[in-house]
Design a protein around this motif. Structure first.
Motif, PDB file in Angstrom:
ATOM      1  N   ALA A  17     -48.865 -29.136  47.662  1.00  0.00           N
ATOM      2  CA  ALA A  17     -49.544 -28.551  48.815  1.00  0.00           C
ATOM      3  C   ALA A  17     -51.048 -28.535  48.613  1.00  0.00           C
ATOM      4  CB  ALA A  17     -49.029 -27.129  49.055  1.00  0.00           C
ATOM      5  N   ALA A  18     -51.480 -28.323  47.368  1.00  0.00           N
ATOM      6  CA  ALA A  18     -52.915 -28.290  47.083  1.00  0.00           C
ATOM      7  C   ALA A  18     -53.572 -29.637  47.361  1.00  0.00           C
ATOM      8  CB  ALA A  18     -53.153 -27.887  45.634  1.00  0.00           C
ATOM      9  N   GLY A  19     -52.808 -30.719  47.252  1.00  0.00           N
ATOM     10  CA  GLY A  19     -53.371 -32.036  47.551  1.00  0.00           C
ATOM     11  C   GLY A  19     -53.797 -32.182  48.992  1.00  0.00           C
ATOM     12  N   GLU A  20     -53.179 -31.418  49.894  1.00  0.00           N
ATOM     13  CA  GLU A  20     -53.562 -31.469  51.306  1.00  0.00           C
ATOM     14  C   GLU A  20     -54.600 -30.415  51.662  1.00  0.00           C
ATOM     15  OE1 GLU A  20     -49.939 -30.996  53.457  1.00  0.00           O
ATOM     16  OE2 GLU A  20     -49.374 -33.096  53.276  1.00  0.00           O
ATOM     17  N   VAL A  21     -54.453 -29.209  51.117  1.00  0.00           N
ATOM     18  CA  VAL A  21     -55.318 -28.099  51.504  1.00  0.00           C
ATOM     19  C   VAL A  21     -56.613 -28.095  50.704  1.00  0.00           C
ATOM     20  CG1 VAL A  21     -55.468 -25.598  51.754  1.00  0.00           C
ATOM     21  CG2 VAL A  21     -53.285 -26.761  52.151  1.00  0.00           C
ATOM     22  N   ILE A  22     -56.513 -28.289  49.391  1.00  0.00           N
ATOM     23  CA  ILE A  22     -57.677 -28.216  48.504  1.00  0.00           C
ATOM     24  C   ILE A  22     -58.020 -29.634  48.045  1.00  0.00           C
ATOM     25  CG2 ILE A  22     -58.651 -27.145  46.457  1.00  0.00           C
ATOM     26  CD1 ILE A  22     -57.837 -25.225  48.723  1.00  0.00           C
ATOM     27  N   GLN A  23     -58.989 -30.232  48.690  1.00  0.00           N
ATOM     28  CA  GLN A  23     -59.372 -31.596  48.363  1.00  0.00           C
ATOM     29  C   GLN A  23     -60.568 -31.656  47.436  1.00  0.00           C
ATOM     30  OE1 GLN A  23     -59.993 -33.407  52.201  1.00  0.00           O
ATOM     31  NE2 GLN A  23     -57.812 -33.506  52.668  1.00  0.00           N
ATOM     32  N   ARG A  24     -61.454 -30.659  47.521  1.00  0.00           N
ATOM     33  CA  ARG A  24     -62.679 -30.627  46.716  1.00  0.00           C
ATOM     34  C   ARG A  24     -63.188 -29.189  46.684  1.00  0.00           C
ATOM     35  NH1 ARG A  24     -64.292 -34.958  49.840  1.00  0.00           N
ATOM     36  NH2 ARG A  24     -65.509 -35.626  48.040  1.00  0.00           N
ATOM     37  N   ALA A  73     -50.322 -12.204  47.773  1.00  0.00           N
ATOM     38  CA  ALA A  73     -51.174 -13.154  48.502  1.00  0.00           C
ATOM     39  C   ALA A  73     -51.166 -14.547  47.888  1.00  0.00           C
ATOM     40  CB  ALA A  73     -52.615 -12.622  48.551  1.00  0.00           C
ATOM     41  N   PHE A  74     -50.793 -14.640  46.598  1.00  0.00           N
ATOM     42  CA  PHE A  74     -50.821 -15.940  45.927  1.00  0.00           C
ATOM     43  C   PHE A  74     -49.481 -16.653  45.969  1.00  0.00           C
ATOM     44  CE2 PHE A  74     -54.411 -13.670  44.154  1.00  0.00           C
ATOM     45  CZ  PHE A  74     -55.394 -14.658  44.137  1.00  0.00           C
ATOM     46  N   GLU A  75     -48.519 -16.096  46.717  1.00  0.00           N
ATOM     47  CA  GLU A  75     -47.249 -16.776  46.914  1.00  0.00           C
ATOM     48  C   GLU A  75     -47.344 -17.694  48.131  1.00  0.00           C
ATOM     49  OE1 GLU A  75     -44.721 -16.626  44.877  1.00  0.00           O
ATOM     50  OE2 GLU A  75     -45.684 -15.131  43.573  1.00  0.00           O
ATOM     51  N   ARG A  76     -46.560 -18.752  48.094  1.00  0.00           N
ATOM     52  CA  ARG A  76     -46.581 -19.699  49.211  1.00  0.00           C
ATOM     53  C   ARG A  76     -46.030 -19.057  50.477  1.00  0.00           C
ATOM     54  NH1 ARG A  76     -43.968 -25.266  48.663  1.00  0.00           N
ATOM     55  NH2 ARG A  76     -45.216 -25.562  50.538  1.00  0.00           N
ATOM     56  N   HIS A  77     -46.713 -19.338  51.591  1.00  0.00           N
ATOM     57  CA  HIS A  77     -46.324 -18.869  52.925  1.00  0.00           C
ATOM     58  C   HIS A  77     -46.305 -17.344  53.005  1.00  0.00           C
ATOM     59  CE1 HIS A  77     -45.442 -23.028  53.584  1.00  0.00           C
ATOM     60  NE2 HIS A  77     -44.396 -23.031  52.786  1.00  0.00           N
ATOM     61  N   ALA A  78     -47.151 -16.702  52.217  1.00  0.00           N
ATOM     62  CA  ALA A  78     -47.329 -15.253  52.313  1.00  0.00           C
ATOM     63  C   ALA A  78     -48.628 -15.006  53.068  1.00  0.00           C
ATOM     64  CB  ALA A  78     -47.390 -14.632  50.918  1.00  0.00           C
ATOM     65  N   GLU A  99     -50.993 -20.738  52.764  1.00  0.00           N
ATOM     66  CA  GLU A  99     -50.929 -21.756  51.720  1.00  0.00           C
ATOM     67  C   GLU A  99     -52.190 -21.821  50.875  1.00  0.00           C
ATOM     68  OE1 GLU A  99     -48.030 -25.179  53.632  1.00  0.00           O
ATOM     69  OE2 GLU A  99     -50.200 -25.346  53.881  1.00  0.00           O
ATOM     70  N   ALA A 100     -53.318 -21.326  51.379  1.00  0.00           N
ATOM     71  CA  ALA A 100     -54.603 -21.564  50.728  1.00  0.00           C
ATOM     72  C   ALA A 100     -54.652 -20.974  49.321  1.00  0.00           C
ATOM     73  CB  ALA A 100     -55.732 -20.993  51.582  1.00  0.00           C
ATOM     74  N   LEU A 101     -54.393 -19.657  49.184  1.00  0.00           N
ATOM     75  CA  LEU A 101     -54.509 -19.025  47.871  1.00  0.00           C
ATOM     76  C   LEU A 101     -53.482 -19.584  46.890  1.00  0.00           C
ATOM     77  CD1 LEU A 101     -55.211 -15.278  48.788  1.00  0.00           C
ATOM     78  CD2 LEU A 101     -56.818 -17.032  48.011  1.00  0.00           C
ATOM     79  N   ALA A 102     -52.289 -19.873  47.363  1.00  0.00           N
ATOM     80  CA  ALA A 102     -51.277 -20.454  46.476  1.00  0.00           C
ATOM     81  C   ALA A 102     -51.702 -21.836  45.996  1.00  0.00           C
ATOM     82  CB  ALA A 102     -49.932 -20.534  47.202  1.00  0.00           C
ATOM     83  N   SER A 103     -52.327 -22.611  46.888  1.00  0.00           N
ATOM     84  CA  SER A 103     -52.772 -23.956  46.516  1.00  0.00           C
ATOM     85  C   SER A 103     -53.930 -23.895  45.533  1.00  0.00           C
ATOM     86  CB  SER A 103     -53.188 -24.729  47.770  1.00  0.00           C
ATOM     87  OG  SER A 103     -52.096 -24.880  48.654  1.00  0.00           O
ATOM     88  N   ILE A 104     -54.850 -22.944  45.744  1.00  0.00           N
ATOM     89  CA  ILE A 104     -55.984 -22.804  44.831  1.00  0.00           C
ATOM     90  C   ILE A 104     -55.494 -22.375  43.455  1.00  0.00           C
ATOM     91  CG2 ILE A 104     -58.123 -21.557  44.379  1.00  0.00           C
ATOM     92  CD1 ILE A 104     -58.463 -21.282  47.426  1.00  0.00           C
ATOM     93  N   ALA A 105     -54.588 -21.411  43.425  1.00  0.00           N
ATOM     94  CA  ALA A 105     -54.071 -20.912  42.151  1.00  0.00           C
ATOM     95  C   ALA A 105     -53.308 -21.975  41.382  1.00  0.00           C
ATOM     96  CB  ALA A 105     -53.163 -19.708  42.405  1.00  0.00           C
ATOM     97  N   SER A 128     -53.496 -18.312  36.325  1.00  0.00           N
ATOM     98  CA  SER A 128     -53.858 -19.637  35.814  1.00  0.00           C
ATOM     99  C   SER A 128     -52.704 -20.597  36.062  1.00  0.00           C
ATOM    100  CB  SER A 128     -54.160 -19.564  34.311  1.00  0.00           C
ATOM    101  OG  SER A 128     -54.475 -20.840  33.805  1.00  0.00           O
ATOM    102  N   GLY A 129     -52.973 -21.622  36.874  1.00  0.00           N
ATOM    103  CA  GLY A 129     -51.925 -22.609  37.152  1.00  0.00           C
ATOM    104  C   GLY A 129     -50.695 -21.996  37.768  1.00  0.00           C
TER     105      GLY A 129
END
Length: 612
Positions: A17-24, A73-78, A99-105, A128-129
């Motif tokens: 999911a991070a590949g779509e939401v967090i690109q840079r 907040a760091f769970e997916r779809h929360a 999805e944002a916080l889960a993808s960043i984490a 972390s990860g």
């Protein structure tokens, strides 16, 4: 046969999911700033180190989170934004996917401090990860403080493909500006490596635009405002004279969200038809408010592509309101009948007997057809019988008895030159067509050269050779000109300064995006210094050129475009001959540095076929 389909672990799913939401790094800042806006913050501070590779920190004074919410907040779809599918069509918040916080984490190390206004203590957690490694109660200010460290530390391939720090920092500034332009009532600050880049105070919409892009833009803005049952449109469009080829600031927002919409962009540019040159763009900042049920933002994770249920109606409204703004700006001022302080000029009153009546004197006996011509002009004057004697001695000793055509073979002194594998036997006699093309006869047909593009190629190679040789000559300007650049462009110029100085520019950094131009490369006299520097920076941004070689190429191309002779400039045969000779001395005679064709040959066979 054994089963092969398996359920992916959450950590792997989050990285996908991070590949779509967090690109840079700019994607992280966008998501965290949107969350801060949704938390009703009145002040948002952003800080980055190494363009976000090492650290991204976003601090807000919003509602904060409880201990349970901070972990969830760091769970997916929360998410706290929606609770059922129907809520997707009643969105009043920036985020909603969860999805944002889960993808960043999943691709970084996150440290969070958060406290609610009614709580004395806050929550501190470290992830972390996607793995929670620490959570405890702490003392912290009201709001949230996100620290995102070592982005993509566990995805080396993603980290490897990040651009240079200058490129990534420019993307961060753009993402920051897109949110700051929507919420002028919020205080925003942006720091990079400890230095302040932007400090935006709370105020009105126009003031926010000026604070972001500079005071010079203020005089070019025309307000627009319309309220209909379909939508409400407000904002600003630029005056026609503010149009430029590159670097025009163009922004669309709908319900507080930045969007890209080529269809609506066409509506704005249609309103400026025949008012700005073809190919130039006008700045605009347009804010649309539409009922949430009439748009769909759930198309792409980045949320910049939005579908409208009534696009054509909004297109017509947008076109009309922009035309109205332009029409009000172009209205002829009213005639001023105020005579105070003006000289008194009395009107003629025929009833007054003492009023002098003007008279026109003429000879009633005059007849233009009467034979009253002077003696020396009479047709039968004998002095005119030998009029040819007046031109005696002016006839050349050897008269040309045969007229030469445009490309007459008798006037040719065949020249041969070989460049780029093309052998050209051409004539030294040329013809300029409509101030744009140079036409000359060659052995295989008719050579047609675009004079502007040819000059661009010539100047480009001259600048490149001058830079390589290191013998650039700087021409001092009589009155230094101050150039103001927005922060995103000033960051690029700061990286380009050594290269610009190596080709003859002398610039002094005055701070806050202002640069004083004290010298320019030799041969650029008469050009607008501000427009030249702006064009160089915009070309570099457009091409994404941030290595030394790319910056050198971009600068040489921009200088060549600005200094090349424009279309419509009339040239004599010697000037055309010199241009052609200089072109064929270049390393590439066929194309400009940006790939446009310079010349073409109309074959002799095709000419004969056209005239058969």
């Amino acid at each position: 046969m054994s089963d092969i389909i398996q359920l992916l672990p959450d950590s792997v799913a989050n990285q996908i999911a991070a590949g779509e939401v967090i690109q840079r790094p700019s994607s992280v800042i966008k998501e965290l700033m949107e969350n801060a806006v949704d938390a009703e913050a009145t002040a948002i501070n952003v800080a980055v180190i190494d363009a976000g590779r090492t650290l991204i920190q976003v601090i807000d004074n919003g509602k904060g989170m409880s201990e349970t919410d901070a972990r969830l907040a760091f769970e997916r779809h929360a998410t706290s934004k929606i609770s059922k599918a129907e809520d997707l069509f009643e969105l009043h918040t920036m985020g909603f996917r969860g999805e944002a916080l889960a993808s960043i984490a999943a691709v970084a190390q996150i440290e969070l401090f958060s406290r609610q206004p009614d709580s004395e203590l806050g929550t501190h957690l470290y992830i972390s990860g996607s793995r929670l490694t620490e959570q405890e109660i702490c003392s912290c200010p009201v709001g949230s403080n996100f620290k995102v460290e070592n982005l993509f530390y566990n995805v080396p391939a993603r980290r490897k493909f990040l651009k240079s720090n200058a490129t990534e920092l420019n993307n961060i500034i753009i993402a920051f500006q897109r949110i700051a332009l929507v919420y002028p009532e919020i205080v925003f600050t942006l720091h990079s490596n400890g230095g302040e880049l932007l400090n935006l105070r709370a105020g009105g919409l126009r003031q926010r635009i000026v604070d972001v892009f500079g005071k010079k833009l203020n005089q070019d803005l025309l307000p627009i405002n319309v309220d209909t049952t379909i939508c409400s449109i407000k904002g600003f469009v630029g005056k026609p004279e503010s149009a430029k080829k590159k670097g025009a600031h163009q922004y669309f927002f709908v319900n507080g969200r930045y969007m890209k919409h080529p269809y609506f962009h066409k509506a704005v540019m249609t309103a400026f038809e025949r008012l700005v040159p073809v190919g130039e763009q006008v700045p605009y900042f347009i804010y649309l408010e539409v009922p949430p049920q009439d748009i769909d933002v759930n198309i792409h994770p980045i949320k910049t592509e939005i579908k409208f249920s009534n696009e054509q109606s909004i297109w017509q409204i947008l076109l009309a309101v922009v035309k109205e703004a332009i029409g009000l700006f172009n209205d002829v001022p009213a005639i001023d009948f105020d005579q105070q302080g003006k000289p008194d000029i009395p009107a003629f009153d025929p009833s007054r007997r003492d009023a002098p009546v003007p008279h026109v004197q003429y000879n009633p006996q005059y007849n233009p057809f009467k034979d009253s011509m002077p003696r020396q002009y009479k047709r039968n004057d004998s002095s005119l019988e030998h009029w040819t004697d007046l031109y005696e001695g002016l006839r050349p000793e050897s008269e040309v008895t045969q007229e030469t055509g445009l490309f007459d073979a008798s006037s040719f002194d065949e020249l041969s030159s070989s460049k780029g594998g093309m052998i050209v036997d051409r004539s030294p006699v040329h013809y300029q067509y409509k101030g744009k093309y140079i036409m000359t006869a060659v052995k295989s047909g008719l050579l047609i050269v675009d004079q502007h593009r040819a000059h661009v190629r010539i100047l480009y190679e001259q600048y490149m050779k001058r830079k390589t040789a290191g013998n650039a000559i700087s021409q001092k300007v009589l009155f230094p000109e101050v150039v103001h650049l927005p922060v995103s462009e000033a960051v690029v110029l700061k990286k380009m300064l050594p290269e610009m100085e190596s080709i003859g520019f002398e610039l002094t950094d005055l701070g806050r995006g202002d640069y004083a131009v004290n010298g320019i490369p030799d041969g650029l006299e008469g050009l607008s210094v501000a427009n030249l520097v702006q064009d160089i920076v915009n070309s570099t941004l457009e091409q994404g050129a941030f290595s030394v070689e790319e910056i050198h190429h971009s600068m040489a191309l921009s200088l060549a475009r600005n200094a090349a002779q424009p279309y419509g400039q009339i040239m004599n045969n010697d000037e055309m001959e010199n241009l052609i000779n200089s072109l064929f001395a270049c390393s590439n005679v066929n194309h400009t540095p940006d790939g446009k064709s310079i010349l073409n040959i109309l074959p002799q066979e095709e000419i004969e076929h056209l005239l058969s």
